[in-house]
Design a protein around this motif. Structure first.
Motif, PDB file in Angstrom:
ATOM      1  N   PHE A  59      26.428 -21.095   6.271  1.00  0.00           N
ATOM      2  CA  PHE A  59      26.659 -19.719   7.714  1.00  0.00           C
ATOM      3  C   PHE A  59      27.826 -20.076   7.458  1.00  0.00           C
ATOM      4  O   PHE A  59      28.655 -20.348   7.877  1.00  0.00           O
ATOM      5  CB  PHE A  59      25.698 -19.808   8.252  1.00  0.00           C
ATOM      6  CG  PHE A  59      23.930 -19.240   8.218  1.00  0.00           C
ATOM      7  CD1 PHE A  59      23.667 -18.155   7.646  1.00  0.00           C
ATOM      8  CD2 PHE A  59      23.250 -21.055   8.085  1.00  0.00           C
ATOM      9  CE1 PHE A  59      22.506 -18.189   6.951  1.00  0.00           C
ATOM     10  CE2 PHE A  59      21.493 -20.460   7.444  1.00  0.00           C
ATOM     11  CZ  PHE A  59      21.471 -19.436   7.173  1.00  0.00           C
ATOM     12  N   LYS A  60      28.840 -18.595   7.637  1.00  0.00           N
ATOM     13  CA  LYS A  60      29.738 -18.478   8.284  1.00  0.00           C
ATOM     14  C   LYS A  60      29.265 -17.705   9.030  1.00  0.00           C
ATOM     15  O   LYS A  60      29.014 -16.137   9.625  1.00  0.00           O
ATOM     16  CB  LYS A  60      30.767 -17.315   6.921  1.00  0.00           C
ATOM     17  CG  LYS A  60      31.445 -16.622   7.749  1.00  0.00           C
ATOM     18  CD  LYS A  60      32.306 -16.018   7.081  1.00  0.00           C
ATOM     19  CE  LYS A  60      34.037 -15.439   7.120  1.00  0.00           C
ATOM     20  NZ  LYS A  60      34.698 -14.467   6.261  1.00  0.00           N
ATOM     21  N   ILE A  61      29.740 -17.865  10.227  1.00  0.00           N
ATOM     22  CA  ILE A  61      29.465 -16.856  12.025  1.00  0.00           C
ATOM     23  C   ILE A  61      31.660 -17.012  12.249  1.00  0.00           C
ATOM     24  O   ILE A  61      31.962 -17.941  12.139  1.00  0.00           O
ATOM     25  CB  ILE A  61      29.398 -18.226  12.935  1.00  0.00           C
ATOM     26  CG1 ILE A  61      27.328 -18.479  12.389  1.00  0.00           C
ATOM     27  CG2 ILE A  61      29.383 -17.513  13.938  1.00  0.00           C
ATOM     28  CD1 ILE A  61      27.029 -18.492  13.477  1.00  0.00           C
ATOM     29  N   VAL A  62      31.342 -15.135  12.791  1.00  0.00           N
ATOM     30  CA  VAL A  62      32.865 -15.363  13.064  1.00  0.00           C
ATOM     31  C   VAL A  62      32.965 -15.452  14.944  1.00  0.00           C
ATOM     32  O   VAL A  62      31.872 -14.347  15.652  1.00  0.00           O
ATOM     33  CB  VAL A  62      33.517 -14.511  12.836  1.00  0.00           C
ATOM     34  CG1 VAL A  62      34.396 -13.805  14.116  1.00  0.00           C
ATOM     35  CG2 VAL A  62      34.039 -13.753  10.789  1.00  0.00           C
ATOM     36  N   PHE A  63      33.808 -16.144  15.355  1.00  0.00           N
ATOM     37  CA  PHE A  63      33.941 -15.844  16.786  1.00  0.00           C
ATOM     38  C   PHE A  63      35.254 -14.642  17.189  1.00  0.00           C
ATOM     39  O   PHE A  63      36.228 -14.853  16.572  1.00  0.00           O
ATOM     40  CB  PHE A  63      35.139 -16.866  17.469  1.00  0.00           C
ATOM     41  CG  PHE A  63      33.494 -18.269  18.029  1.00  0.00           C
ATOM     42  CD1 PHE A  63      32.935 -19.333  16.565  1.00  0.00           C
ATOM     43  CD2 PHE A  63      32.864 -18.630  19.300  1.00  0.00           C
ATOM     44  CE1 PHE A  63      31.915 -19.791  16.676  1.00  0.00           C
ATOM     45  CE2 PHE A  63      31.978 -19.356  18.495  1.00  0.00           C
ATOM     46  CZ  PHE A  63      31.369 -19.612  17.807  1.00  0.00           C
ATOM     47  N   THR A  64      34.408 -13.687  17.590  1.00  0.00           N
ATOM     48  CA  THR A  64      35.523 -12.620  18.023  1.00  0.00           C
ATOM     49  C   THR A  64      35.824 -12.240  19.167  1.00  0.00           C
ATOM     50  O   THR A  64      34.963 -12.874  20.383  1.00  0.00           O
ATOM     51  CB  THR A  64      35.615 -11.332  17.290  1.00  0.00           C
ATOM     52  OG1 THR A  64      37.018 -10.842  17.291  1.00  0.00           O
ATOM     53  CG2 THR A  64      34.644 -10.863  17.519  1.00  0.00           C
ATOM     54  N   GLY A  65      36.487 -11.828  20.048  1.00  0.00           N
ATOM     55  CA  GLY A  65      36.776 -11.389  21.351  1.00  0.00           C
ATOM     56  C   GLY A  65      38.448 -11.450  22.014  1.00  0.00           C
ATOM     57  O   GLY A  65      39.542 -11.623  21.000  1.00  0.00           O
ATOM     58  N   ALA A  78      49.744 -20.993  27.140  1.00  0.00           N
ATOM     59  CA  ALA A  78      50.308 -21.264  27.076  1.00  0.00           C
ATOM     60  C   ALA A  78      50.918 -21.168  25.175  1.00  0.00           C
ATOM     61  O   ALA A  78      51.708 -20.473  24.477  1.00  0.00           O
ATOM     62  CB  ALA A  78      50.711 -22.384  26.769  1.00  0.00           C
ATOM     63  N   LEU A  79      49.567 -20.751  24.520  1.00  0.00           N
ATOM     64  CA  LEU A  79      49.478 -20.776  22.832  1.00  0.00           C
ATOM     65  C   LEU A  79      48.318 -19.287  22.693  1.00  0.00           C
ATOM     66  O   LEU A  79      47.831 -18.746  23.568  1.00  0.00           O
ATOM     67  CB  LEU A  79      48.920 -22.039  22.322  1.00  0.00           C
ATOM     68  CG  LEU A  79      49.413 -23.215  22.952  1.00  0.00           C
ATOM     69  CD1 LEU A  79      48.823 -23.924  22.131  1.00  0.00           C
ATOM     70  CD2 LEU A  79      50.921 -23.510  22.199  1.00  0.00           C
ATOM     71  N   THR A  80      48.779 -18.897  21.591  1.00  0.00           N
ATOM     72  CA  THR A  80      48.328 -17.836  21.160  1.00  0.00           C
ATOM     73  C   THR A  80      47.369 -17.860  19.402  1.00  0.00           C
ATOM     74  O   THR A  80      48.343 -18.903  19.007  1.00  0.00           O
ATOM     75  CB  THR A  80      48.063 -16.339  21.845  1.00  0.00           C
ATOM     76  OG1 THR A  80      46.997 -15.743  21.129  1.00  0.00           O
ATOM     77  CG2 THR A  80      49.870 -16.333  20.849  1.00  0.00           C
ATOM     78  N   LEU A 114      32.614 -21.920  11.308  1.00  0.00           N
ATOM     79  CA  LEU A 114      33.340 -21.861  11.943  1.00  0.00           C
ATOM     80  C   LEU A 114      34.283 -21.073  12.253  1.00  0.00           C
ATOM     81  O   LEU A 114      35.348 -21.477  12.055  1.00  0.00           O
ATOM     82  CB  LEU A 114      32.912 -22.231  13.308  1.00  0.00           C
ATOM     83  CG  LEU A 114      31.978 -23.201  13.633  1.00  0.00           C
ATOM     84  CD1 LEU A 114      32.479 -24.680  14.368  1.00  0.00           C
ATOM     85  CD2 LEU A 114      30.659 -22.449  13.735  1.00  0.00           C
ATOM     86  N   TYR A 115      34.289 -19.694  12.544  1.00  0.00           N
ATOM     87  CA  TYR A 115      36.148 -18.240  11.638  1.00  0.00           C
ATOM     88  C   TYR A 115      36.399 -17.869  13.198  1.00  0.00           C
ATOM     89  O   TYR A 115      35.441 -17.268  13.706  1.00  0.00           O
ATOM     90  CB  TYR A 115      36.021 -17.400  10.852  1.00  0.00           C
ATOM     91  CG  TYR A 115      35.528 -17.808   9.848  1.00  0.00           C
ATOM     92  CD1 TYR A 115      35.021 -18.575   8.943  1.00  0.00           C
ATOM     93  CD2 TYR A 115      37.008 -18.561   8.719  1.00  0.00           C
ATOM     94  CE1 TYR A 115      34.827 -19.249   7.443  1.00  0.00           C
ATOM     95  CE2 TYR A 115      37.279 -19.742   7.755  1.00  0.00           C
ATOM     96  CZ  TYR A 115      35.864 -19.712   6.666  1.00  0.00           C
ATOM     97  OH  TYR A 115      36.094 -19.603   5.978  1.00  0.00           O
ATOM     98  N   GLY A 116      37.496 -18.226  13.790  1.00  0.00           N
ATOM     99  CA  GLY A 116      38.290 -17.604  15.382  1.00  0.00           C
ATOM    100  C   GLY A 116      38.888 -16.727  14.902  1.00  0.00           C
ATOM    101  O   GLY A 116      39.718 -16.994  13.785  1.00  0.00           O
ATOM    102  N   THR A 117      38.950 -15.845  15.227  1.00  0.00           N
ATOM    103  CA  THR A 117      40.202 -14.471  14.547  1.00  0.00           C
ATOM    104  C   THR A 117      41.068 -14.397  16.191  1.00  0.00           C
ATOM    105  O   THR A 117      41.245 -15.249  16.940  1.00  0.00           O
ATOM    106  CB  THR A 117      39.188 -12.863  14.951  1.00  0.00           C
ATOM    107  OG1 THR A 117      39.184 -12.691  16.463  1.00  0.00           O
ATOM    108  CG2 THR A 117      37.971 -12.335  13.957  1.00  0.00           C
ATOM    109  N   PRO A 118      41.992 -13.991  15.788  1.00  0.00           N
ATOM    110  CA  PRO A 118      42.895 -13.507  16.880  1.00  0.00           C
ATOM    111  C   PRO A 118      42.797 -12.807  17.681  1.00  0.00           C
ATOM    112  O   PRO A 118      42.224 -11.693  17.291  1.00  0.00           O
ATOM    113  CB  PRO A 118      44.478 -12.850  16.493  1.00  0.00           C
ATOM    114  CG  PRO A 118      44.230 -13.378  14.751  1.00  0.00           C
ATOM    115  CD  PRO A 118      42.743 -13.287  14.804  1.00  0.00           C
ATOM    116  N   GLY A 119      43.030 -13.094  18.565  1.00  0.00           N
ATOM    117  CA  GLY A 119      42.096 -11.453  20.095  1.00  0.00           C
ATOM    118  C   GLY A 119      43.470 -10.712  20.050  1.00  0.00           C
ATOM    119  O   GLY A 119      43.440  -9.424  20.395  1.00  0.00           O
ATOM    120  N   GLN A 120      44.711 -11.262  19.676  1.00  0.00           N
ATOM    121  CA  GLN A 120      45.381 -10.213  20.025  1.00  0.00           C
ATOM    122  C   GLN A 120      45.452  -9.090  18.746  1.00  0.00           C
ATOM    123  O   GLN A 120      45.315  -8.702  17.985  1.00  0.00           O
ATOM    124  CB  GLN A 120      47.033 -10.288  19.842  1.00  0.00           C
ATOM    125  CG  GLN A 120      47.634 -11.668  20.873  1.00  0.00           C
ATOM    126  CD  GLN A 120      49.063 -11.250  19.796  1.00  0.00           C
ATOM    127  OE1 GLN A 120      49.801 -11.136  21.082  1.00  0.00           O
ATOM    128  NE2 GLN A 120      49.189 -13.246  20.056  1.00  0.00           N
TER     129      GLN A 120
END
Ligand SMILES: Nc1nc2c(ncn2[C@@H]2O[C@H](COP(=O)(O)OP(=O)(O)OP(=O)(O)O)[C@@H](O)[C@H]2O)c(=O)[nH]1
Ligand SMILES: [Mg+2]
Length: 183
Positions: free
Chosen positions: A6-12, A46-48, A67-73
Motif C-alpha cells: 500500500f501507498k500511504i501519504v502523510f500530509t499536513g 530548523a529544517l523543513t 510511506l510518503y510525506g508531503t512538504p507542508g509549505q
C-alpha cells in the motif's frame, strides 16, 4: 515487495510532524529532503521538507506500506498532488498548538478529497498542551462539515501512536474492499 503493498501519504501543515512520524516507524532509514527553513513566519523550526519523505514498514509477511510525506509549505503544494497519485489512503497530521490548526485541517482534508476519494485518518498533535485546541474541536469541526473521519490525539515521536494511525487506515481499506487484503 509484499503480496499487498500500500501507498500511504502523510500530509499536513508545516511542523505537524510528517517527517518525524515516518522516521518513527520506517523499517529502513527514511529518505528525507529536509533543507534549512527560511520561512520563520510560517514555523520556527530548523529544517523543513522541500520534496518528500519516504519510508517503508512491513505490517506482516503479506502486507507492506510505503510511506510518503508531503512538504507542508503551501508553495510546494504541487507535490501534494504528485504524491497523492495512486495513494490508498491519507493521514492528515495537524498541530493543535497552532492557532490556525482548524483551518489547516479543512485545507488538507479538502486537498485530498475530504475522504470521498480515499480514506483519511487524522492525527492531532499537542492537543493536551496549555492553550492548544482540544481534540474535540477537531472532531466537531469535521462533523460541522458532515465529515466523519477517525481522529486521534498523537505524539508523532511515538512509534505506537503512528502505528495506530496506519492500522486504522488499513482497517478502513479492508472495510472498503475486503478482498484486497485477504486474497
Ligand atoms: N514537544 C513536542 N514536540 C513534538 C510533538 N510532536 C511533534 N513534535 C516535534 O515537532 C517537530 C515536527 O517537525 P517535522 O517532523 O519536521 O514536521 P513536518 O510536518 O515534517 O514539517 P514540514 O516538512 O516543514 O512541513 C519535530 O521536531 C518533533 O519532534 C509533541 O507532541 N511534543
Ligand atoms: Mg517534513
Amino acid at each position: 515487495m509484499s503480496e499487498h503493498e500500500f501507498k500511504i501519504v502523510f500530509t499536513g501543515p508545516m511542523g505537524a510532524g510528517k517527517t518525524t512520524a515516518i522516521a518513527a516507524i520506517s523499517d529502513e532509514a527514511p529518505v528525507s529532503t529536509d533543507v534549512i527553513n527560511t520561512d520563520h513566519d510560517a514555523h520556527d523550526k530548523a529544517l523543513t521538507t522541500a520534496g518528500l519523505d519516504y519510508g517503508r514498514i512491513a505490517i506482516d509477511e503479506n502486507t507492506g506500506v510505503r510511506l510518503y510525506g508531503t512538504p507542508g509549505q503551501l508553495r510546494f503544494r504541487f507535490m501534494w498532488e504528485i504524491l497523492g497519485t495512486n495513494a490508498a489512503g491519507v493521514i492528515v497530521l495537524v498541530d493543535a498548538a497552532q492557532a490556525d490548526a482548524l483551518v489547516q485541517l479543512d485545507a488538507f482534508v479538502d486537498a485530498f478529497g475530504a475522504g470521498r476519494r480515499m480514506p483519511i485518518v487524522i492525527g492531532v498533535g499537542r492537543s493536551g498542551e496549555a492553550g492548544a485546541h482540544p481534540l474535540d474541536a477537531f472532531v466537531q469541526r469535521l462533523e460541522s462539515r458532515g465529515l466523519t473521519l477517525p481522529t486521534f490525539g498523537v505524539d508523532v515521536r511515538r512509534r505506537d501512536d503512528v502505528l495506530l494511525l496506519i492500522d486504522t487506515l488499513l482497517c478502513l481499506l479492508e472495510m472498503a474492499d475486503p478482498t484486497r487484503m485477504n486474497a
